[in-house]
Design a protein around this motif. Structure first.
Motif, PDB file in Angstrom:
ATOM      1  N   LEU A  24      51.194 -17.256  79.292  1.00  0.00           N
ATOM      2  CA  LEU A  24      51.081 -18.013  80.533  1.00  0.00           C
ATOM      3  C   LEU A  24      49.668 -18.526  80.782  1.00  0.00           C
ATOM      4  O   LEU A  24      49.450 -19.313  81.708  1.00  0.00           O
ATOM      5  N   SER A  25      48.698 -18.080  79.964  1.00  0.00           N
ATOM      6  CA  SER A  25      47.284 -18.443  80.137  1.00  0.00           C
ATOM      7  C   SER A  25      46.793 -18.138  81.543  1.00  0.00           C
ATOM      8  O   SER A  25      46.153 -18.959  82.195  1.00  0.00           O
ATOM      9  N   GLN A  26      47.116 -16.948  82.010  1.00  0.00           N
ATOM     10  CA  GLN A  26      46.662 -16.552  83.334  1.00  0.00           C
ATOM     11  C   GLN A  26      46.589 -15.039  83.430  1.00  0.00           C
ATOM     12  O   GLN A  26      47.201 -14.328  82.652  1.00  0.00           O
ATOM     13  N   GLY A  27      45.816 -14.595  84.401  1.00  0.00           N
ATOM     14  CA  GLY A  27      45.700 -13.161  84.652  1.00  0.00           C
ATOM     15  C   GLY A  27      46.763 -12.705  85.620  1.00  0.00           C
ATOM     16  O   GLY A  27      47.205 -13.463  86.484  1.00  0.00           O
ATOM     17  N   GLU A  28      47.185 -11.462  85.464  1.00  0.00           N
ATOM     18  CA  GLU A  28      48.148 -10.854  86.369  1.00  0.00           C
ATOM     19  C   GLU A  28      47.545  -9.554  86.867  1.00  0.00           C
ATOM     20  O   GLU A  28      47.003  -8.763  86.089  1.00  0.00           O
ATOM     21  N   ILE A  29      47.606  -9.323  88.164  1.00  0.00           N
ATOM     22  CA  ILE A  29      47.081  -8.085  88.724  1.00  0.00           C
ATOM     23  C   ILE A  29      48.078  -6.973  88.450  1.00  0.00           C
ATOM     24  O   ILE A  29      49.285  -7.124  88.659  1.00  0.00           O
ATOM     25  N   THR A  30      47.558  -5.858  87.953  1.00  0.00           N
ATOM     26  CA  THR A  30      48.407  -4.701  87.671  1.00  0.00           C
ATOM     27  C   THR A  30      47.934  -3.513  88.494  1.00  0.00           C
ATOM     28  O   THR A  30      46.742  -3.348  88.752  1.00  0.00           O
ATOM     29  N   VAL A  31      48.864  -2.715  88.912  1.00  0.00           N
ATOM     30  CA  VAL A  31      48.566  -1.486  89.633  1.00  0.00           C
ATOM     31  C   VAL A  31      49.281  -0.359  88.907  1.00  0.00           C
ATOM     32  O   VAL A  31      50.483  -0.437  88.655  1.00  0.00           O
ATOM     33  N   THR A  32      48.546   0.663  88.522  1.00  0.00           N
ATOM     34  CA  THR A  32      49.145   1.810  87.854  1.00  0.00           C
ATOM     35  C   THR A  32      48.790   3.079  88.614  1.00  0.00           C
ATOM     36  O   THR A  32      47.787   3.138  89.329  1.00  0.00           O
ATOM     37  N   HIS A  33      49.611   4.079  88.448  1.00  0.00           N
ATOM     38  CA  HIS A  33      49.408   5.353  89.133  1.00  0.00           C
ATOM     39  C   HIS A  33      49.278   6.465  88.092  1.00  0.00           C
ATOM     40  O   HIS A  33      49.706   6.326  86.951  1.00  0.00           O
ATOM     41  N   ASP A  34      48.690   7.558  88.488  1.00  0.00           N
ATOM     42  CA  ASP A  34      48.605   8.764  87.668  1.00  0.00           C
ATOM     43  C   ASP A  34      47.850   8.550  86.361  1.00  0.00           C
ATOM     44  O   ASP A  34      48.181   9.145  85.343  1.00  0.00           O
ATOM     45  N   GLY A  35      46.850   7.689  86.359  1.00  0.00           N
ATOM     46  CA  GLY A  35      45.992   7.545  85.187  1.00  0.00           C
ATOM     47  C   GLY A  35      46.641   6.883  83.989  1.00  0.00           C
ATOM     48  O   GLY A  35      46.191   7.067  82.871  1.00  0.00           O
ATOM     49  N   LEU A  36      47.668   6.086  84.172  1.00  0.00           N
ATOM     50  CA  LEU A  36      48.356   5.475  83.039  1.00  0.00           C
ATOM     51  C   LEU A  36      47.587   4.290  82.457  1.00  0.00           C
ATOM     52  O   LEU A  36      47.790   3.931  81.320  1.00  0.00           O
ATOM     53  N   SER A  37      46.721   3.691  83.238  1.00  0.00           N
ATOM     54  CA  SER A  37      45.959   2.568  82.725  1.00  0.00           C
ATOM     55  C   SER A  37      44.862   3.066  81.805  1.00  0.00           C
ATOM     56  O   SER A  37      44.142   3.991  82.135  1.00  0.00           O
ATOM     57  N   ARG A  38      44.726   2.447  80.635  1.00  0.00           N
ATOM     58  CA  ARG A  38      43.759   2.917  79.646  1.00  0.00           C
ATOM     59  C   ARG A  38      42.627   1.940  79.384  1.00  0.00           C
ATOM     60  O   ARG A  38      41.838   2.158  78.489  1.00  0.00           O
ATOM     61  N   ASP A  39      42.513   0.841  80.135  1.00  0.00           N
ATOM     62  CA  ASP A  39      41.475  -0.144  79.803  1.00  0.00           C
ATOM     63  C   ASP A  39      40.107   0.229  80.364  1.00  0.00           C
ATOM     64  O   ASP A  39      39.140  -0.434  80.085  1.00  0.00           O
ATOM     65  N   ASP A  40      39.972   1.262  81.104  1.00  0.00           N
ATOM     66  CA  ASP A  40      38.762   1.795  81.732  1.00  0.00           C
ATOM     67  C   ASP A  40      37.968   0.747  82.509  1.00  0.00           C
ATOM     68  O   ASP A  40      36.784   0.889  82.756  1.00  0.00           O
ATOM     69  N   GLY A  41      38.621  -0.331  82.880  1.00  0.00           N
ATOM     70  CA  GLY A  41      37.991  -1.337  83.712  1.00  0.00           C
ATOM     71  C   GLY A  41      37.223  -2.413  82.974  1.00  0.00           C
ATOM     72  O   GLY A  41      36.955  -3.465  83.537  1.00  0.00           O
ATOM     73  N   LEU A  42      36.857  -2.192  81.717  1.00  0.00           N
ATOM     74  CA  LEU A  42      36.059  -3.194  81.004  1.00  0.00           C
ATOM     75  C   LEU A  42      36.832  -4.484  80.750  1.00  0.00           C
ATOM     76  O   LEU A  42      36.258  -5.566  80.828  1.00  0.00           O
ATOM     77  N   VAL A  43      38.107  -4.387  80.455  1.00  0.00           N
ATOM     78  CA  VAL A  43      38.900  -5.604  80.237  1.00  0.00           C
ATOM     79  C   VAL A  43      38.935  -6.419  81.521  1.00  0.00           C
ATOM     80  O   VAL A  43      38.719  -7.636  81.514  1.00  0.00           O
ATOM     81  N   THR A  44      39.156  -5.740  82.641  1.00  0.00           N
ATOM     82  CA  THR A  44      39.173  -6.424  83.926  1.00  0.00           C
ATOM     83  C   THR A  44      37.819  -7.058  84.219  1.00  0.00           C
ATOM     84  O   THR A  44      37.747  -8.209  84.660  1.00  0.00           O
ATOM     85  N   LEU A  45      36.738  -6.354  83.938  1.00  0.00           N
ATOM     86  CA  LEU A  45      35.403  -6.919  84.161  1.00  0.00           C
ATOM     87  C   LEU A  45      35.151  -8.146  83.289  1.00  0.00           C
ATOM     88  O   LEU A  45      34.545  -9.123  83.743  1.00  0.00           O
ATOM     89  N   VAL A  46      35.607  -8.120  82.049  1.00  0.00           N
ATOM     90  CA  VAL A  46      35.439  -9.285  81.175  1.00  0.00           C
ATOM     91  C   VAL A  46      36.195 -10.479  81.754  1.00  0.00           C
ATOM     92  O   VAL A  46      35.663 -11.596  81.795  1.00  0.00           O
ATOM     93  N   LEU A  47      37.412 -10.269  82.219  1.00  0.00           N
ATOM     94  CA  LEU A  47      38.190 -11.371  82.800  1.00  0.00           C
ATOM     95  C   LEU A  47      37.530 -11.915  84.062  1.00  0.00           C
ATOM     96  O   LEU A  47      37.507 -13.133  84.290  1.00  0.00           O
TER      97      LEU A  47
END
Length: 150
Positions: A11-34
């Motif tokens: 889609l060539s776009q960002g999507e906001i994701t919300v995860t609970h209980d520590g399931l997200s593994r990108d440690d925020g760096l991917v989000t910061l790059v975007l």
């Protein structure tokens, strides 16, 4: 709870994701790059504003920051995707990684941009974390100037 941005290459776009209980593994760096790539940096006085409005844009949060965040990729919105524009894309994208380096989130950052067809540009961002491990982020973005011209 973790809130992040996930890039959708189809889609060539960002999507906001919300995860609970520590399931997200990108440690925020991917989000910061975007955020660094796709938040509009303020144009300099000698930059040409593509829509002719004279609006230099910029992120309001820069008011509270020692240095600006974002990129000037938006200045290329109406440019055809040529070799020289690809180089400017790569330069603007590389400069946009500076806040990550200043803040110590990464030791180094390299960005490579390649043209893929007449309407797509690909970014490969490689960050070297403080522990010297590497994070590679692949982004494929539809080039709107070409798509809108059809």
């Amino acid at each position: 709870m973790t809130i992040g941005i996930h890039w959708n290459n189809q889609l060539s776009q960002g999507e906001i994701t919300v995860t609970h209980d520590g399931l997200s593994r990108d440690d925020g760096l991917v989000t910061l790059v975007l955020i660094c790539l796709f938040t509009d940096a303020r144009a300099d006085a000698d930059d040409i504003i593509p829509d002719g409005s004279g609006d230099p844009r910029g992120w309001p949060g820069d008011t509270f920051s020692d240095a600006p965040w974002g990129s000037k990729l938006w200045l290329l919105d109406r440019e055809k995707l040529t070799g020289s524009v690809r180089q400017r894309v790569e330069d603007y994208a590389s400069l946009s990684m500076e806040p990550l380096l200043r803040a110590g989130y990464a030791r180094s950052a390299t960005v490579t941009a390649t043209v893929s067809g007449y309407d797509r540009i690909n970014f490969i961002v490689i960050l070297t974390r403080p522990d010297k491990s590497h994070l590679r982020i692949d982004i494929s973005k539809r080039w709107e100037a070409t798509a809108n011209a059809l």
